[in-house]
Design a protein around this motif. Structure first.
Motif, PDB file in Angstrom:
ATOM      1  N   ARG A  35       0.859  -1.189   0.000  1.00 19.15           N
ATOM      2  CA  ARG A  35       0.000   0.000   0.000  1.00 19.15           C
ATOM      3  C   ARG A  35       0.897   1.242   0.000  1.00 19.15           C
ATOM      4  O   ARG A  35       1.746   1.387   0.878  1.00 19.15           O
ATOM      5  CB  ARG A  35      -0.876   0.035   1.258  1.00 19.15           C
ATOM      6  N   THR A  36       0.667   2.137  -0.945  1.00 20.62           N
ATOM      7  CA  THR A  36       1.490   3.338  -1.053  1.00 20.62           C
ATOM      8  C   THR A  36       1.244   4.251   0.143  1.00 20.62           C
ATOM      9  O   THR A  36       0.097   4.585   0.441  1.00 20.62           O
ATOM     10  CB  THR A  36       1.164   4.082  -2.362  1.00 20.62           C
ATOM     11  N   VAL A  37       2.313   4.640   0.840  1.00 19.16           N
ATOM     12  CA  VAL A  37       2.146   5.558   1.976  1.00 19.16           C
ATOM     13  C   VAL A  37       2.619   6.983   1.651  1.00 19.16           C
ATOM     14  O   VAL A  37       2.253   7.929   2.325  1.00 19.16           O
ATOM     15  CB  VAL A  37       2.861   5.070   3.259  1.00 19.16           C
ATOM     16  N   ALA A  38       3.426   7.114   0.652  1.00 21.25           N
ATOM     17  CA  ALA A  38       3.855   8.475   0.297  1.00 21.25           C
ATOM     18  C   ALA A  38       3.589   8.724  -1.188  1.00 21.25           C
ATOM     19  O   ALA A  38       2.740   9.516  -1.551  1.00 21.25           O
ATOM     20  CB  ALA A  38       5.308   8.718   0.659  1.00 21.25           C
ATOM     21  N   MET A  39       4.316   8.025  -2.046  1.00 21.62           N
ATOM     22  CA  MET A  39       4.150   8.296  -3.464  1.00 21.62           C
ATOM     23  C   MET A  39       4.857   7.240  -4.303  1.00 21.62           C
ATOM     24  O   MET A  39       5.637   6.452  -3.783  1.00 21.62           O
ATOM     25  CB  MET A  39       4.775   9.664  -3.800  1.00 21.62           C
ATOM     26  N   ASP A  40       4.562   7.257  -5.600  1.00 22.52           N
ATOM     27  CA  ASP A  40       5.363   6.538  -6.595  1.00 22.52           C
ATOM     28  C   ASP A  40       5.999   7.610  -7.461  1.00 22.52           C
ATOM     29  O   ASP A  40       5.437   8.702  -7.623  1.00 22.52           O
ATOM     30  CB  ASP A  40       4.497   5.681  -7.527  1.00 22.52           C
ATOM     31  N   HIS A  41       7.128   7.297  -8.028  1.00 21.50           N
ATOM     32  CA  HIS A  41       7.759   8.278  -8.910  1.00 21.50           C
ATOM     33  C   HIS A  41       8.520   7.547 -10.002  1.00 21.50           C
ATOM     34  O   HIS A  41       9.268   6.610  -9.724  1.00 21.50           O
ATOM     35  CB  HIS A  41       8.714   9.171  -8.105  1.00 21.50           C
ATOM     36  N   GLY A  42       8.330   7.977 -11.243  1.00 19.21           N
ATOM     37  CA  GLY A  42       9.087   7.385 -12.344  1.00 19.21           C
ATOM     38  C   GLY A  42       9.163   8.382 -13.486  1.00 19.21           C
ATOM     39  O   GLY A  42       8.368   9.329 -13.538  1.00 19.21           O
ATOM     40  N   LEU A  43      10.112   8.181 -14.390  1.00 22.18           N
ATOM     41  CA  LEU A  43      10.278   9.087 -15.521  1.00 22.18           C
ATOM     42  C   LEU A  43       9.846   8.429 -16.815  1.00 22.18           C
ATOM     43  O   LEU A  43      10.326   7.343 -17.152  1.00 22.18           O
ATOM     44  CB  LEU A  43      11.743   9.528 -15.633  1.00 22.18           C
ATOM     45  N   LEU A  44       8.931   9.085 -17.526  1.00 18.39           N
ATOM     46  CA  LEU A  44       8.502   8.624 -18.842  1.00 18.39           C
ATOM     47  C   LEU A  44       9.360   9.375 -19.844  1.00 18.39           C
ATOM     48  O   LEU A  44       9.193  10.577 -20.048  1.00 18.39           O
ATOM     49  CB  LEU A  44       7.011   8.941 -19.014  1.00 18.39           C
ATOM     50  N   GLU A  45      10.323   8.670 -20.432  1.00 15.78           N
ATOM     51  CA  GLU A  45      11.340   9.327 -21.244  1.00 15.78           C
ATOM     52  C   GLU A  45      11.037   9.257 -22.733  1.00 15.78           C
ATOM     53  O   GLU A  45      10.498   8.262 -23.230  1.00 15.78           O
ATOM     54  CB  GLU A  45      12.717   8.688 -20.957  1.00 15.78           C
ATOM     55  N   ARG A  46      11.376  10.302 -23.419  1.00 19.23           N
ATOM     56  CA  ARG A  46      11.266  10.323 -24.882  1.00 19.23           C
ATOM     57  C   ARG A  46      12.422  11.198 -25.365  1.00 19.23           C
ATOM     58  O   ARG A  46      12.376  12.423 -25.238  1.00 19.23           O
ATOM     59  CB  ARG A  46       9.931  10.915 -25.311  1.00 19.23           C
ATOM     60  N   GLY A  47      13.439  10.552 -25.867  1.00 20.36           N
ATOM     61  CA  GLY A  47      14.648  11.286 -26.261  1.00 20.36           C
ATOM     62  C   GLY A  47      15.240  11.936 -25.015  1.00 20.36           C
ATOM     63  O   GLY A  47      15.403  11.301 -23.987  1.00 20.36           O
ATOM     64  N   ALA A  48      15.506  13.231 -25.148  1.00 19.86           N
ATOM     65  CA  ALA A  48      16.120  13.945 -24.028  1.00 19.86           C
ATOM     66  C   ALA A  48      15.089  14.453 -23.029  1.00 19.86           C
ATOM     67  O   ALA A  48      15.435  14.951 -21.959  1.00 19.86           O
ATOM     68  CB  ALA A  48      16.931  15.110 -24.565  1.00 19.86           C
ATOM     69  N   ALA A  50      11.530  14.199 -20.554  1.00 17.57           N
ATOM     70  CA  ALA A  50      10.848  13.235 -19.697  1.00 17.57           C
ATOM     71  C   ALA A  50       9.664  13.884 -19.010  1.00 17.57           C
ATOM     72  O   ALA A  50       9.654  15.094 -18.749  1.00 17.57           O
ATOM     73  CB  ALA A  50      11.809  12.687 -18.648  1.00 17.57           C
ATOM     74  N   LEU A  51       8.674  13.050 -18.735  1.00 15.30           N
ATOM     75  CA  LEU A  51       7.556  13.469 -17.883  1.00 15.30           C
ATOM     76  C   LEU A  51       7.754  12.764 -16.546  1.00 15.30           C
ATOM     77  O   LEU A  51       8.074  11.574 -16.522  1.00 15.30           O
ATOM     78  CB  LEU A  51       6.219  13.032 -18.488  1.00 15.30           C
ATOM     79  N   ALA A  52       7.566  13.487 -15.452  1.00 19.31           N
ATOM     80  CA  ALA A  52       7.647  12.861 -14.133  1.00 19.31           C
ATOM     81  C   ALA A  52       6.264  12.354 -13.788  1.00 19.31           C
ATOM     82  O   ALA A  52       5.326  13.147 -13.665  1.00 19.31           O
ATOM     83  CB  ALA A  52       8.128  13.877 -13.096  1.00 19.31           C
ATOM     84  N   LEU A  53       6.130  11.037 -13.678  1.00 17.19           N
ATOM     85  CA  LEU A  53       4.848  10.465 -13.275  1.00 17.19           C
ATOM     86  C   LEU A  53       4.883  10.258 -11.767  1.00 17.19           C
ATOM     87  O   LEU A  53       5.780   9.610 -11.235  1.00 17.19           O
ATOM     88  CB  LEU A  53       4.612   9.120 -13.982  1.00 17.19           C
ATOM     89  N   VAL A  54       3.912  10.834 -11.087  1.00 14.92           N
ATOM     90  CA  VAL A  54       3.857  10.742  -9.632  1.00 14.92           C
ATOM     91  C   VAL A  54       2.572  10.031  -9.244  1.00 14.92           C
ATOM     92  O   VAL A  54       1.469  10.525  -9.508  1.00 14.92           O
ATOM     93  CB  VAL A  54       3.900  12.167  -9.015  1.00 14.92           C
ATOM     94  N   GLY A  55       2.700   8.857  -8.671  1.00 15.63           N
ATOM     95  CA  GLY A  55       1.535   8.095  -8.229  1.00 15.63           C
ATOM     96  C   GLY A  55       1.138   8.523  -6.829  1.00 15.63           C
ATOM     97  O   GLY A  55       2.003   8.661  -5.962  1.00 15.63           O
TER      98      GLY A  55
END
Lengths: 157, 122
Positions: A35-48, A50-55
């Motif tokens: 169960r997420t207690v703070a957050m998820d974080h990942g980078l959706l990259e395309r070339g140089a 990126a979008l920061a995806l925050v769950g």
């Protein structure tokens, strides 16, 4: 270069962390027993770029954490389990102060056998989503690539 | 013979009354549920507990990413006082709030003592 933050929203156990892990590179989940207690974080990259995806954490008691995380988001991915009514708390979040002018898409998470081909309607009482996609994150297939592309398009990028 | 819950509550009460600078304390599970608390009237325990769990997890991860080793405390300083989080075993957190004039060294010492007692009870 990170060009924007996109938040991943939905009820607890909808599949937000799974989605962040499936779509992004170097994903991180701050969770306890799944169960997420703070957050998820990942980078959706395309070339140089990126979008920061925050769950976001989905459980009710983490509302203050959600309020902090949505600030500055330029887009939202609404993870919606197939066959259910839209989660009212998530609808309220998308209609609230921080996100009301932010484009969003709906991802209908089809786990196991849910009827395919049943068109999902837009969340009631909310501006319509830019797109509604549907699939099973556990099954390999084009859904991940479709979702990645749809996320970039969501921001007109 | 006091129940375990009563004993935990007593540890917190002792902490808050015996150390002049403490204004409140709570024991929270690592997934954000309050286990016991002695907090100022009007505090939303549920929110505070959820945020403590989030802060702890962010502190742990930051410490890891920045190679600062195992997390020992998370410390928040506001204009009217402090919040300190200290882990109790692997499943709980002790959260203490202290006034602006608090002697941090004393706060940490008392918290370490309390976490040792709480670890035995939890």
């Amino acid at each position: 270069m990170i060009v924007a933050k996109v938040v991943v929203v939905g009820r607890a156990e909808a599949g937000k962390s799974t989605l962040v892990n499936a779509l992004t590179a170097r994903a991180m989940n701050l969770a306890v027993r799944g169960r997420t207690v703070a957050m998820d974080h990942g980078l959706l990259e395309r070339g140089a770029d990126a979008l920061a995806l925050v769950g976001l954490p989905g459980q009710k008691r983490f509302a203050p954490v959600r309020d902090v995380l949505v600030s500055g988001a330029r887009g939202a991915l609404f993870v919606h389990p197939a066959g259910e009514a839209y989660d009212p708390a998530t609808v309220a979040l998308l209609g609230g102060h921080a996100l009301r002018n932010v484009p969003y898409l709906v991802f209908v998470n089809r786990r196991e056998a849910t009827p395919a081909g049943v068109a999902e309607e837009s969340p009631p009482g909310l501006r319509p989503p830019k797109a509604i996609l549907s699939g099973d994150l556990a099954q390999p297939g084009p859904i991940l690539r479709d979702l990645q592309e749809a996320t970039w398009r969501l921001l007109d990028l | 013979m006091a129940t375990r819950a009563e004993q935990i509550q007593q540890v917190l009460k002792t902490l808050v009354t015996n150390t002049p600078d403490f204004e409140g304390a709570a024991v929270v599970s690592v997934d954000g549920l309050v286990l016991s608390s002695v907090l100022p009237a009007g505090t939303d325990e549920d929110r505070v507990s959820a945020m403590a769990a989030a802060l702890l997890s962010l502190g742990e991860r930051s410490s890891e990413e920045l190679q600062r080793g195992t997390l020992e405390q998370v410390y928040v300083k506001g204009s009217t006082g402090y919040i300190v989080l200290m882990q109790v075993g692997t499943e709980a957190v002790l959260e203490a709030i202290a006034g602006p004039g608090a002697k941090l060294g004393m706060v940490l010492l008392e918290m370490k003592r309390a976490t040792a007692e709480l670890a035995r009870l939890l």
